[in-house]
Motif scaffolding. Structure first.
Motif, short mmCIF file in Angstrom:
data_model
loop_
_atom_site.label_atom_id
_atom_site.label_comp_id
_atom_site.label_asym_id
_atom_site.label_seq_id
_atom_site.Cartn_x
_atom_site.Cartn_y
_atom_site.Cartn_z
N HIS A 129 -0.69 9.08 0.85
CA HIS A 129 -1.98 9.52 0.35
C HIS A 129 -2.27 8.78 -0.96
O HIS A 129 -1.47 8.81 -1.89
CB HIS A 129 -2.00 11.03 0.11
N GLY A 130 -3.43 8.09 -1.00
CA GLY A 130 -3.78 7.33 -2.19
C GLY A 130 -5.26 7.03 -2.22
O GLY A 130 -6.06 7.75 -1.62
N PRO A 131 -5.65 5.94 -2.90
CA PRO A 131 -7.08 5.62 -3.04
C PRO A 131 -7.80 5.45 -1.71
O PRO A 131 -9.00 5.72 -1.62
CB PRO A 131 -7.06 4.30 -3.82
N ALA A 132 -7.09 5.01 -0.70
CA ALA A 132 -7.72 4.80 0.61
C ALA A 132 -7.63 6.04 1.49
O ALA A 132 -7.97 5.99 2.68
CB ALA A 132 -7.06 3.61 1.32
N GLY A 133 -7.17 7.15 0.95
CA GLY A 133 -7.00 8.35 1.74
C GLY A 133 -5.59 8.45 2.29
O GLY A 133 -4.68 7.78 1.83
N LEU A 145 8.26 1.38 -4.79
CA LEU A 145 6.88 0.95 -4.96
C LEU A 145 6.13 1.85 -5.94
O LEU A 145 5.33 1.37 -6.75
CB LEU A 145 6.16 0.94 -3.61
N GLN A 146 6.39 3.15 -5.88
CA GLN A 146 5.75 4.06 -6.84
C GLN A 146 6.14 3.71 -8.27
O GLN A 146 5.30 3.72 -9.17
CB GLN A 146 6.12 5.50 -6.51
N ARG A 147 7.41 3.37 -8.47
CA ARG A 147 7.85 2.98 -9.81
C ARG A 147 7.19 1.68 -10.26
O ARG A 147 7.03 1.44 -11.47
CB ARG A 147 9.38 2.83 -9.86
N GLN A 148 6.81 0.85 -9.31
CA GLN A 148 6.15 -0.41 -9.63
C GLN A 148 4.64 -0.27 -9.78
O GLN A 148 3.95 -1.25 -10.02
CB GLN A 148 6.47 -1.46 -8.56
N GLY A 149 4.14 0.95 -9.64
CA GLY A 149 2.72 1.17 -9.88
C GLY A 149 1.85 1.27 -8.65
O GLY A 149 0.62 1.40 -8.77
N PHE A 150 2.42 1.16 -7.45
CA PHE A 150 1.62 1.34 -6.24
C PHE A 150 1.04 2.75 -6.26
O PHE A 150 1.72 3.73 -6.58
CB PHE A 150 2.46 1.12 -4.99
N ARG A 151 -0.23 2.86 -5.87
CA ARG A 151 -0.98 4.10 -6.07
C ARG A 151 -1.00 4.96 -4.80
O ARG A 151 -1.95 4.96 -4.03
CB ARG A 151 -2.40 3.78 -6.52
N PHE A 152 0.06 5.67 -4.59
CA PHE A 152 0.05 6.72 -3.58
C PHE A 152 0.83 7.90 -4.12
O PHE A 152 1.74 7.75 -4.93
CB PHE A 152 0.61 6.24 -2.24
N ARG A 153 0.43 9.07 -3.67
CA ARG A 153 1.01 10.30 -4.20
C ARG A 153 1.79 11.01 -3.09
O ARG A 153 2.96 10.75 -2.92
CB ARG A 153 -0.11 11.18 -4.77
N ARG A 154 1.12 11.88 -2.40
CA ARG A 154 1.82 12.65 -1.37
C ARG A 154 2.25 11.75 -0.22
O ARG A 154 1.53 10.88 0.22
CB ARG A 154 0.92 13.78 -0.85
N ILE A 155 3.47 11.99 0.27
CA ILE A 155 4.01 11.25 1.41
C ILE A 155 4.33 12.25 2.51
O ILE A 155 4.95 13.29 2.26
CB ILE A 155 5.28 10.47 1.03
N GLU A 156 3.88 11.96 3.72
CA GLU A 156 4.13 12.83 4.86
C GLU A 156 4.93 12.08 5.92
O GLU A 156 4.58 10.95 6.28
CB GLU A 156 2.82 13.32 5.49
#
Length: 380
Positions: A334-338, A208-219
């Motif tokens: 972690h992304g635009p929605a927190g 999904l990240q490669r497809q442009g979904f906007r999240f960064r840190r993953i816990e």
């Protein structure tokens, strides 16, 4: 509970107004086919009175509205999820399950699931029919001696409990995984299934990240609900009270109950024995061993495959007490929605109950397709 009591009071009032105070008990005692025939006639008569204007008004209700997520994006998500879960057999679920399935297995109150006629209910939890299929396929003792059964599905479900959390709607899509197998000792099934499910969700996240979904840190949070229950009991906390306020869509609600009593649970545990101190001795021996095995088996595999992911053992989780029976996972993006919990899962006893076999094991998990496609969607 308050909503349940209110429903019962309304039903009792309606029965008295109809001059039949025992109406609910009378209808409940009817054979299934007789009750279905009665209700089919009632709904036929009511449907005959519906006008086009009535339909247009009813269509405005959220439960009847189509999803606001882009359908093509949902399909892209599903394609990525089925790819990430290539080791799981893909199933396309029926839109209904047997009446009472969610209540009997998952403990979901019937008021929160849309009951239908003819012994059915609208799908309220996709892991429930997957568990039922797994049990059907493992009824034969020879099948139970075989390798674990891995199933996955994408499905839209309907839940009727009132929710005011942003992004949550009455009907939504989830992608679910189920692993059904046999206890082989030393918590091997549980730790293997946990690792397997976490890796599927992290593979999906990478795609999904490669497809442009906007999240960064993953816990990734790994918990043991039986360990947490033992820690609560040791501090004199009524677990039933915690269950009554803890829910997946109210993450953190039960924390206030503990804070009022000055009770603390460890949220980041590197070494359970060192972190818990004297409390570690109060854990059941099997639970203590299971925590050690998670650290020894699960963490190294996940850390080696996804070194950038934040991975921790969390013994402060309160959501899922009484629902999961041992190991549980929760994944936050972690992304635009927190920072939101988007995937959840754990060990259940459903197949043990369905097959009357204490050696059966079941690990279920799901990710919020709808939530991710609405709140973390690619731009443009």
């Amino acid at each position: 509970m308050a909503r349940t009591d209110r429903t019962a009071r309304i039903a009792a009032s309606v029965a008295r107004s109809a001059g039949a105070p025992e109406l609910v008990d009378t209808l409940t005692a009817l054979e299934g086919s007789a009750l279905s025939s009665l209700l089919l006639e009632v709904f036929r008569a009511r449907a005959a009175r519906v006008s086009p204007a009535d339909l247009l008004h009813a269509a405005e209700r959220a439960v009847h509205q189509p999803s606001s997520a882009d359908a093509r994006l949902l399909n892209r998500f599903d394609a990525a999820a089925f790819g990430a879960a290539a080791g799981f057999e893909a199933r396309d679920l029926a839109p209904v399950a047997p009446l009472g399935a969610c209540a009997a297995l998952a403990g979901v109150h019937p008021n929160n699931v849309l009951g239908a006629l003819r012994g059915a209910e609208v799908l309220g939890d996709p892991t429930v029919p997957l568990a039922l299929e797994a049990a059907l396929r493992r009824r034969d003792r020879e099948a139970r001696r075989g390798p674990p059964l891995r199933l996955c599905a994408s499905a839209r479900l309907l839940r009727l409990q009132p929710v005011d959390a942003p992004g949550f709607t009455p009907h939504f899509r989830l992608f679910s995984l189920v692993t059904a197998g046999r206890d082989v000792g030393e918590h091997r099934f549980e730790t293997d299934a946990l690792t397997d499910h976490v890796l599927v969700w992290l593979r999906l996240a990478s795609t999904l990240q490669r497809q442009g979904f906007r999240f960064r840190r993953i816990e990734v949070e790994i918990s043991d609900l039986e360990a947490i229950s033992a820690l609560l009991r040791a501090q004199g906390v009524d677990e039933d009270e915690i269950r009554s306020v803890a829910a997946a869509h109210r993450v953190g609600a039960a924390d206030a109950v503990l804070a009022e009593r000055g009770v603390e649970l460890p949220s980041v545990v590197d070494d359970p024995r060192a972190a818990l101190g004297a409390a570690h001795a109060q854990l059941p021996e099997e639970v203590a061993l299971r925590l050690d095995r998670v650290r020894e088996r699960v963490f190294p595999v996940i850390a080696a495959a996804y070194p950038a992911v934040v991975l921790r053992l969390d013994l402060s989780r309160l959501e899922g007490l009484g629902y999961y029976r041992g190991l549980a996972l929760r994944i936050r993006f972690h992304g635009p929605a927190g920072m939101l919990p988007v995937a959840d899962g754990g060990v259940t006893t459903w197949t043990q109950a369905l097959l009357s076999d204490r050696k059966e094991r079941l690990f279920v998990s799901a990710i919020g397709t709808e939530l991710l496609c609405k709140l973390y969607r690619p731009l443009g």
